[in-house]
Design a protein around this motif. Sequence first.
Motif, PDB file in Angstrom:
ATOM      1  N   LEU A 138       0.862  -1.185   0.000  1.00  0.00           N
ATOM      2  CA  LEU A 138       0.000   0.000   0.000  1.00  0.00           C
ATOM      3  C   LEU A 138       0.897   1.233   0.000  1.00  0.00           C
ATOM      4  CD1 LEU A 138      -2.745  -0.898   2.666  1.00  0.00           C
ATOM      5  CD2 LEU A 138      -2.856  -1.187   0.184  1.00  0.00           C
ATOM      6  N   THR A 162      -2.446   0.781  -4.911  1.00  0.00           N
ATOM      7  CA  THR A 162      -2.191  -0.658  -4.828  1.00  0.00           C
ATOM      8  C   THR A 162      -2.548  -1.297  -6.153  1.00  0.00           C
ATOM      9  OG1 THR A 162      -2.686  -2.695  -3.610  1.00  0.00           O
ATOM     10  CG2 THR A 162      -4.473  -1.114  -3.838  1.00  0.00           C
ATOM     11  N   VAL A 185      -8.176   4.380   7.510  1.00  0.00           N
ATOM     12  CA  VAL A 185      -6.979   3.552   7.418  1.00  0.00           C
ATOM     13  C   VAL A 185      -7.334   2.069   7.490  1.00  0.00           C
ATOM     14  CG1 VAL A 185      -4.895   2.869   8.667  1.00  0.00           C
ATOM     15  CG2 VAL A 185      -5.372   5.293   8.262  1.00  0.00           C
ATOM     16  N   MET A 214      -6.810  -1.595   5.106  1.00  0.00           N
ATOM     17  CA  MET A 214      -5.873  -2.552   5.716  1.00  0.00           C
ATOM     18  C   MET A 214      -6.611  -3.725   6.342  1.00  0.00           C
ATOM     19  SD  MET A 214      -3.104  -0.022   7.565  1.00  0.00           S
ATOM     20  CE  MET A 214      -2.185   1.189   6.645  1.00  0.00           C
ATOM     21  N   ASP A 235      -6.938  -6.792   5.634  1.00  0.00           N
ATOM     22  CA  ASP A 235      -6.267  -8.088   5.762  1.00  0.00           C
ATOM     23  C   ASP A 235      -5.353  -8.151   6.975  1.00  0.00           C
ATOM     24  OD1 ASP A 235      -4.697  -6.165   4.460  1.00  0.00           O
ATOM     25  OD2 ASP A 235      -3.384  -7.710   3.622  1.00  0.00           O
ATOM     26  N   LYS A 236      -5.009  -6.998   7.552  1.00  0.00           N
ATOM     27  CA  LYS A 236      -4.170  -6.964   8.755  1.00  0.00           C
ATOM     28  C   LYS A 236      -4.814  -6.072   9.814  1.00  0.00           C
ATOM     29  CE  LYS A 236       0.109  -7.577   6.109  1.00  0.00           C
ATOM     30  NZ  LYS A 236       1.449  -7.000   5.809  1.00  0.00           N
ATOM     31  N   VAL A 265      -3.005  -3.960  12.902  1.00  0.00           N
ATOM     32  CA  VAL A 265      -2.956  -2.501  12.790  1.00  0.00           C
ATOM     33  C   VAL A 265      -3.641  -1.846  13.986  1.00  0.00           C
ATOM     34  CG1 VAL A 265      -3.737  -0.516  11.432  1.00  0.00           C
ATOM     35  CG2 VAL A 265      -2.790  -2.520  10.276  1.00  0.00           C
ATOM     36  N   PHE A 284       1.385   3.161   7.949  1.00  0.00           N
ATOM     37  CA  PHE A 284       1.546   2.524   6.643  1.00  0.00           C
ATOM     38  C   PHE A 284       2.888   1.804   6.540  1.00  0.00           C
ATOM     39  CE2 PHE A 284      -2.231   4.767   5.443  1.00  0.00           C
ATOM     40  CZ  PHE A 284      -2.748   4.053   4.373  1.00  0.00           C
ATOM     41  N   TYR A 296       2.338  -1.458   8.339  1.00  0.00           N
ATOM     42  CA  TYR A 296       1.587  -2.409   7.503  1.00  0.00           C
ATOM     43  C   TYR A 296       2.482  -3.001   6.428  1.00  0.00           C
ATOM     44  CZ  TYR A 296      -1.723  -4.158   4.039  1.00  0.00           C
ATOM     45  OH  TYR A 296      -2.387  -4.964   3.154  1.00  0.00           O
ATOM     46  N   ASN A 297       3.256  -2.147   5.750  1.00  0.00           N
ATOM     47  CA  ASN A 297       4.065  -2.612   4.616  1.00  0.00           C
ATOM     48  C   ASN A 297       5.229  -3.507   5.047  1.00  0.00           C
ATOM     49  OD1 ASN A 297       2.652  -1.391   2.465  1.00  0.00           O
ATOM     50  ND2 ASN A 297       3.575   0.596   2.927  1.00  0.00           N
TER      51      ASN A 297
END
Length: 245
Positions: A155, A193, A207, A211, A213-214, A218, A239, A242-243
Amino acid sequence: MKHFFCLVTALTMLVGAVNAQLSEGTKVGVATGKGLNTDRSGVFWSSPTESSNVVGDFYIDSLWQEGSVKLNAPVTQFGGLESDSLAGITIRYNVLNDELEVLAKKNDIRVIKASYLKSFETRNNGNPQRFASIKSLIPNTELKGICEVLSSGKLTLIKHYKPKITKPNYNPSFGTGQKNTIMRQDSDYYVITNGKSEKINASKKGVLAVMGDKGKEVEAYLKEQKVALKSDLDLKGVFDFYNKN
């Protein structure tokens, strides 16, 4: 003179010739605002675009910062050599005119037009900042101008800068209102993305929406770090988290 020699030094960093020296012709060209020798290479100009009767906050950062520039394609200089990069120069970006201003020396400003500009980087109080032409990141977008790349990865978070214009509303009969056009800076956040972009709100809800999937990880990060998402630094942090996870 310091800024002039920084610009000359930057222009010597040609592809495959790091130690090459500029010819006298190139030095004269740089000094006169004609540093690139053909119309197709018209990157540097003698002065920025004039914005008469417009007042306001034109710059992402009005202070000059040392930085580096990446052009869309190599450009020919005097002597026939080409380069798509400039480094060690002093720059600032004009949001209204969509131009990167280059300080060649005191009171001598050139510009790199947006059509030639791919990206540039600065160091603000030692902190690196990366900016890019928004079309270089999202080719099919209708958005124009420059964005700041806050975080890169699965992302990619960008902050897109744009001018917000208020037209004059002066009433000569009553002597009230504003005679000048007022320019204020505005910005929006986008997430990129798989080559597609989505505008997001700078909030916990916004946010977490991108996000999913996580989501649990997060949320735990936001709680543990006590992140309020009130600044670019807060957004960059979540971010980046997350990344990297």
